[in-house]
Enzyme design. Sequence first.
Site, PDB file in Angstrom:
ATOM      1  N   ARG A 275       0.851  -1.180   0.000  1.00 40.13           N
ATOM      2  CA  ARG A 275       0.000   0.000   0.000  1.00 40.13           C
ATOM      3  C   ARG A 275       0.894   1.239   0.000  1.00 40.13           C
ATOM      4  NH1 ARG A 275      -2.346   0.931   5.374  1.00 40.13           N
ATOM      5  NH2 ARG A 275      -0.913   2.703   5.409  1.00 40.13           N
ATOM      6  N   HIS A 279      -3.891   4.438   4.369  1.00 39.33           N
ATOM      7  CA  HIS A 279      -4.996   3.484   4.486  1.00 39.33           C
ATOM      8  C   HIS A 279      -6.271   4.098   3.908  1.00 39.33           C
ATOM      9  CE1 HIS A 279      -7.582   0.382   6.121  1.00 39.33           C
ATOM     10  NE2 HIS A 279      -8.305   1.314   6.717  1.00 39.33           N
ATOM     11  N   TYR A 288       3.981   6.088  11.004  1.00 41.88           N
ATOM     12  CA  TYR A 288       4.302   4.727  11.437  1.00 41.88           C
ATOM     13  C   TYR A 288       5.121   3.930  10.420  1.00 41.88           C
ATOM     14  CZ  TYR A 288       0.096   3.857   8.589  1.00 41.88           C
ATOM     15  OH  TYR A 288      -0.836   3.830   7.577  1.00 41.88           O
TER      16      TYR A 288
END
Length: 389
Positions: A275, A279, A288
């Site tokens: 990805r 998200h 993160y």
Amino acid sequence: MSTDEAGHIGAGSRNGARSTQGAGQNLVQLITPAGERISHPEFDFWVKDVSDEQLCSLYEDLTVIRRIDVEATALQRQGELALWPPLLGQEAAQVGSARALREDDYIFSSYRENGVAYCRGVDLTDLVRVWRGNASSGWDPATVNMATPQIIIGAQTLHATGFAMGIQNDGADSVAITYFGDGATSEGDVNEAMVFAASYQVPVVFFCTNNHWAISEPVRLQSHIQLADRATGFGIPSLRVDGNDVLAVMAATRVALDRARRGGGPTFIEAVSYRMGPHTTADDPTRYRDPNELEDWSAKDPITRVAALLDRKGLLTDDLEQRVKGKADAVAKEMRSGCISMPDPEPLDVFKHVYSTPNSWLDRQQDHYARYLASFGDPAGAASQEGAR
């Protein structure tokens, strides 16, 4: 089609394929990141019909879908959409699998499979209708044999398994396929779906796109083994494929579909991808994720590798690139226009399409809400009251 002791699909002919190594599986790959076509004696059969013209068409699909994603992200940033779940970097997993399906196969997806929806022929405006907040669902599933996206993580796997049981009872040879991410494999719904699918040997394909992140949690935290190996615990054969390789994904999906059509039951495909974006547009992956990780995966981009393969074959001409870019721009323009010109829903539209038959309980709620709106001089509420007289 046979399976080895670990439960991985195995055979060396059109009846299946083997890609196993001990407790885990090697990635099935047919196109390297550098665009080199790898000859694979077990999987070449499944894509031998893909001509140069069709390869160019796949390149167009990948490019158009990325353009849709970029445009939708821009629409959200500009306040035209409330939210958008980007699929940047996962185009090959969606195109390769979607283009392997028959028209009568039925799709149950998560909220990220907008590329699958495009390949299925979903109207471009319908792709963004829910994300604009103008409807409860985006399109009529019956027109494209694709259920509207499921927001609840993993719930669509249960729907797909139930639908596949219906296919089995009808004696048809169509297949249900369900898409979900790596994070969904930790959900009870997915595990329950695999229990039923294995018990009744129904024609369903579990297509897991391992994009390495379940929102902000890495896949290594959720599973200490390959996700494909989780399926074998349910007695479901599995395949692990390079999810950034459109040909490998197509081959693996065709293997699974063929197995299901022949009465061989369910198959689990782990498409290993990444990805590259957030998200959703409400997420900030820089909080993160190591930027070096993104750089590494950018070198494995699904579109640039197909472009490199076409270049090696002498097919990446200026005419092709201009045609593909023109198509991508036209699609983006149509989607943007449809989004911005979409009429706002009426307040009482929330009561539509809840039940297929009249329902007095719902009618009473609608009447109360209409009276409430009318108390503010709302014309919609007043009209509703007038119509009820």
